[in-house]
Write an enzyme that holds these catalytic residues in place. Structure first.
Site, short mmCIF file in Angstrom:
data_model
loop_
_atom_site.label_atom_id
_atom_site.label_comp_id
_atom_site.label_asym_id
_atom_site.label_seq_id
_atom_site.Cartn_x
_atom_site.Cartn_y
_atom_site.Cartn_z
N SER A 21 35.29 42.22 37.95
CA SER A 21 34.35 41.75 38.97
C SER A 21 34.75 42.24 40.36
CB SER A 21 34.33 40.23 38.97
OG SER A 21 33.51 39.75 40.00
N CYS A 131 39.14 30.49 44.68
CA CYS A 131 38.40 30.19 45.91
C CYS A 131 39.00 28.98 46.62
CB CYS A 131 36.95 29.89 45.59
SG CYS A 131 36.14 31.23 44.76
N ASN A 193 44.29 37.73 39.24
CA ASN A 193 43.50 38.08 40.39
C ASN A 193 44.44 38.79 41.37
OD1 ASN A 193 41.40 38.18 42.30
ND2 ASN A 193 40.66 36.15 41.71
N THR A 194 43.97 39.12 42.55
CA THR A 194 44.79 39.89 43.49
C THR A 194 45.93 39.06 44.07
OG1 THR A 194 43.23 39.30 45.23
CG2 THR A 194 42.93 41.44 44.17
N GLY A 218 45.62 47.25 42.69
CA GLY A 218 45.99 48.64 42.45
C GLY A 218 47.21 48.73 41.55
#
Length: 303
Positions: A21, A131, A193-194, A218
């Site tokens: 996503s 979030c 997630n990041t 990355g």
């Protein structure tokens, strides 16, 4: 050629490769480049209850072997995703798609998931609990087992399709959070997630990104992702979707050995729009090289 299909929460995928996503839009943009039906599936752009313009610019900072982004969940809102984006996608993608959902309160998650659950095209709901909880002081839902479980339970009450909870790596104990989500009824876990990162412009002595900090992704984060996937896959009984720095067919195999049933590809799509296509095309060669007849056999197969 070896068998590349896998089963993710009861739905068969032709192969385990899934664009992540936020790196693949709503799919039809990439369909102009190649037939996206070759993908296992893909996770579309993070969707919220209301439209979001996103964070101020600049939002992107380059890093060695990676990038930092602070886009801020820019999306047209769930109503327009259903009325405009999904019909466009239907013209070029004939498989179930993964709906990525974000929210700033439990009620927002519930509203958006209930709407998307009714869409015929949606196969899975990938619920991003990274979030900030606006009712909990701005801390991410995914930083505490209790908050992550609360979102999971609430979403499961209003949905019929598999719910995959996407976890943040910015925690000290990811296993306890994953187990709490499993206990609350999650059908799968996706991670990572990041990571939280920052760059500073030496000339201006200011942060490169307007928001100061952003999500670091990355190939540089791949070892962290493999470690967390391994830890979670060994602690839960539900499927794990692995992601974080994946950029080659070898990386897909490594993630699956760590315990991933399917593997998402993120930042690599922003560098090379053909990344997923090339990874899928290269998988048979890598499987043959490592004497793998069936990808299902290697899930969690690290010795």
């Amino acid at each position: 050629m070896g068998k590349m299909s896998v089963n993710l929460c009861g739905i068969e995928l032709d192969n385990p490769v899934i664009p992540a996503s936020g790196t693949y839009g709503f799919g039809y943009e990439f369909a102009e480049l190649y037939d996206i039906n070759m993908l296992g599936t893909f996770s579309f752009k993070g969707t919220t209850k209301d439209p979001r313009f996103g964070n101020p610019t600049p939002r992107i900072a380059e890093c060695p072997m990676g990038m930092i982004n602070s886009v801020g969940l820019q999306n047209p809102g769930v109503e327009k995703v259903i009325s405009e984006e999904l019909p466009k996608l239907k013209k070029c993608f004939n498989k179930p798609v993964m709906a990525n959902v974000s929210g700033f309160s439990v009620d927002e998650y519930v509203y958006t998931c209930e709407k998307l659950d009714k869409c015929e095209q949606v196969g899975w709901l990938e619920v991003n609990v990274s979030c900030p909880n606006v009712h909990g002081g701005g801390m991410s839902f995914g930083t505490s087992p209790e908050a992550a479980a609360e979102v999971t339970r609430a979403v499961k009450k209003v949905t019929t399709k598999p719910v995959i909870i996407k976890l943040s790596p910015n925690v000290t104990d990811i296993v306890s959070i994953a187990k709490a989500c499993e206990d609350a009824g999650a059908d799968g876990i996706s991670l990572i997630n990041t990571l939280l990162g920052m760059r500073i412009d030496l000339k201006t002595r200011r942060p490169v990104i307007a928001n100061k900090m952003g999500g670091f992704s990355g190939s540089a984060i791949f070892p962290v992702a493999v470690r967390m996937v391994y830890q979670v896959a060994n602690a839960v009984k539900i499927p794990v979707v692995g992601m974080g720095g994946v950029s080659s067919a070898e990386d897909v195999i490594e993630m699956m050995l760590a315990g991933a049933t399917a593997v998402e590809v993120g930042a690599a799509n922003l560098i090379n729009p053909y990344a997923c296509k090339e990874i899928i095309e290269d998988l048979p060669r890598v499987m043959e090289k490592y004497r793998i007849d069936d990808l299902t056999d290697i899930i969690g197969g690290v010795k």
